[in-house]
Design a protein around this motif. Structure first.
Motif, PDB file in Angstrom:
ATOM      1  N   VAL A 249       0.850  -1.198   0.000  1.00  6.01           N
ATOM      2  CA  VAL A 249       0.000   0.000   0.000  1.00  6.01           C
ATOM      3  C   VAL A 249       0.883   1.245   0.000  1.00  6.01           C
ATOM      4  O   VAL A 249       2.048   1.195   0.400  1.00  6.01           O
ATOM      5  N   PRO A 250       0.348   2.387  -0.437  1.00  3.52           N
ATOM      6  CA  PRO A 250       1.120   3.634  -0.348  1.00  3.52           C
ATOM      7  C   PRO A 250       1.309   4.042   1.106  1.00  3.52           C
ATOM      8  O   PRO A 250       0.365   4.020   1.896  1.00  3.52           O
ATOM      9  N   VAL A 251       2.536   4.384   1.473  1.00  3.42           N
ATOM     10  CA  VAL A 251       2.847   4.726   2.859  1.00  3.42           C
ATOM     11  C   VAL A 251       2.812   6.241   3.022  1.00  3.42           C
ATOM     12  O   VAL A 251       3.605   6.962   2.422  1.00  3.42           O
ATOM     13  N   ARG A 252       1.892   6.724   3.867  1.00 11.09           N
ATOM     14  CA  ARG A 252       1.814   8.155   4.175  1.00 11.09           C
ATOM     15  C   ARG A 252       2.457   8.466   5.520  1.00 11.09           C
ATOM     16  O   ARG A 252       3.066   9.510   5.690  1.00 11.09           O
ATOM     17  N   ALA A 286      -2.319  -2.903  10.652  1.00 13.87           N
ATOM     18  CA  ALA A 286      -1.082  -2.125  10.535  1.00 13.87           C
ATOM     19  C   ALA A 286      -0.908  -1.582   9.123  1.00 13.87           C
ATOM     20  O   ALA A 286      -0.490  -0.431   8.933  1.00 13.87           O
ATOM     21  N   SER A 287      -1.213  -2.405   8.120  1.00 13.40           N
ATOM     22  CA  SER A 287      -1.103  -1.960   6.719  1.00 13.40           C
ATOM     23  C   SER A 287      -2.069  -0.817   6.449  1.00 13.40           C
ATOM     24  O   SER A 287      -1.747   0.129   5.726  1.00 13.40           O
ATOM     25  N   ALA A 288      -3.263  -0.888   7.052  1.00 16.29           N
ATOM     26  CA  ALA A 288      -4.234   0.191   6.881  1.00 16.29           C
ATOM     27  C   ALA A 288      -3.745   1.473   7.537  1.00 16.29           C
ATOM     28  O   ALA A 288      -3.979   2.575   7.028  1.00 16.29           O
ATOM     29  N   ALA A 289      -3.041   1.326   8.666  1.00 17.61           N
ATOM     30  CA  ALA A 289      -2.598   2.516   9.400  1.00 17.61           C
ATOM     31  C   ALA A 289      -1.575   3.329   8.625  1.00 17.61           C
ATOM     32  O   ALA A 289      -1.568   4.566   8.714  1.00 17.61           O
ATOM     33  N   VAL A 290      -0.679   2.670   7.896  1.00 15.86           N
ATOM     34  CA  VAL A 290       0.356   3.435   7.193  1.00 15.86           C
ATOM     35  C   VAL A 290      -0.222   4.246   6.038  1.00 15.86           C
ATOM     36  O   VAL A 290       0.445   5.133   5.503  1.00 15.86           O
TER      37      VAL A 290
END
Length: 315
Positions: A249-252, A286-290
């Motif tokens: 996923v794109p990391v913000r 965790a993946s959703a959080a980034v």
């Protein structure tokens, strides 16, 4: 469903803002700040609520900033038990540099605790440990707390047949290195903490799994989870080891990913899920959080959508 208590001994009022460029010298004009209640256990409770679960959040707060924290918590609707801290609740500041997207984080230490303060807090914690429940101790210890406080909490939990999940750093790591913490249900460490504890590099997932399993066999915890960032997370027991891959996923912002993992994992465990499923649900959270900005945590729709992108395999 198994009841869950989270404990945040060193909470913070998180202030998030942005500025065009971070450099020394001139005044840096920032955007309107966002205030959030912060600290490991609080973040776990907030993320659990977002994911559809519930927990009681025990929080130590004091001073004027403690009043601000209490107001922020009241607006969340979380079930909260506030105990008195011996000084001013700390703040943390996160600043995004608009030109580069880099995040700069400034973390303060929190108030100093005495032995009397700690004894009073332990008494109040004992009042709310859920019978047969899960207790999550997450975040840093405030100054003055003993390194082996998690071991003291294990003993307290055992009186209520409760199980302790520990996600911490710093002082507790020193106690782990010295062999003064044992009997945890779950220990979670990130990659840097694991290498510090191992006193060696852990370059591969198999290296992490071997080390995690050595902690289990040494009696530290029944389950050890080691996070490896974009590579995913390892879960080890005495005989079994699994790897859950992180979603692409794109990391913000990586802030909040660890707390979101613990929330997803703990919620699944409280619902009676098998450990590989707990690992997968933690990794999806965790993946959703980034994907979210600054110190924001996971969002339920993203975590549910990403579940299939975080497959679990034996390692």
């Amino acid at each position: 469903m198994t009841p869950v208590l989270t404990i945040t001994l060193n909470p913070a009022v998180d202030l998030d803002t942005s500025t065009a460029e971070v450099r020394p010298g001139p005044k840096l004009r920032c955007s309107t700040p966002r205030l959030d209640p912060g600290g490991g256990g609080l973040n776990v409770s907030r993320a659990m609520a977002e994911l559809g679960g519930e927990s009681l959040a025990l929080v130590a707060a004091g001073g004027g900033m403690g009043v601000v924290l209490a107001k922020l918590l009241a607006s969340t609707g979380l079930p909260v038990r506030i105990i008195e801290a011996p000084g001013e609740t700390r703040q943390s500041v996160a600043v995004i540099e608009d030109e580069t997207g880099k995040q700069f984080r400034f973390i303060f230490p929190g108030p100093q605790w005495s032995e009397n303060d700690i004894a009073k807090a332990e008494s109040e914690i004992a009042e709310v440990i859920p019978e047969g429940g899960l207790v999550v101790l997450s975040g840093s210890h405030p100054p003055g707390f003993p390194d082996d406080f998690p071991a003291r909490l294990v003993a307290m939990c055992s009186k209520f047949r409760a199980r302790l999940i520990l996600d911490t750093s710093g002082a507790a790591l020193r106690a782990l290195q010295a062999g003064r913490i044992a009997g945890l249900e779950v220990l979670r460490l990130d990659h840097e903490e694991a290498e510090e504890l191992a006193a060696r590099a852990l370059p591969t997932a198999r290296d992490s799994a071997d080390f995690a399993q050595s902690l289990v066999r040494g009696g530290v915890a029944r389950v050890v989870v080691l996070a490896r960032g974009a590579d995913g997370s390892i879960l080890a027991m005495d005989r079994d080891r699994w790897l859950s891959h992180a979603a692409d996923v794109p990391v913000r912002s990586k802030t909040g990913a660890g707390d979101s993992f613990v929330a997803g994992f703990t919620l699944a465990l409280s619902q009676g899920a098998a450990l590989p499923d707990c690992l997968q649900r933690g990794m999806a959270a965790a993946s959703a959080a980034v994907m979210t900005e600054a110190t924001r945590l996971c969002e339920r729709a993203d975590a549910e959508r990403l579940l299939a992108d975080c497959p679990v395999e034996r390692i």
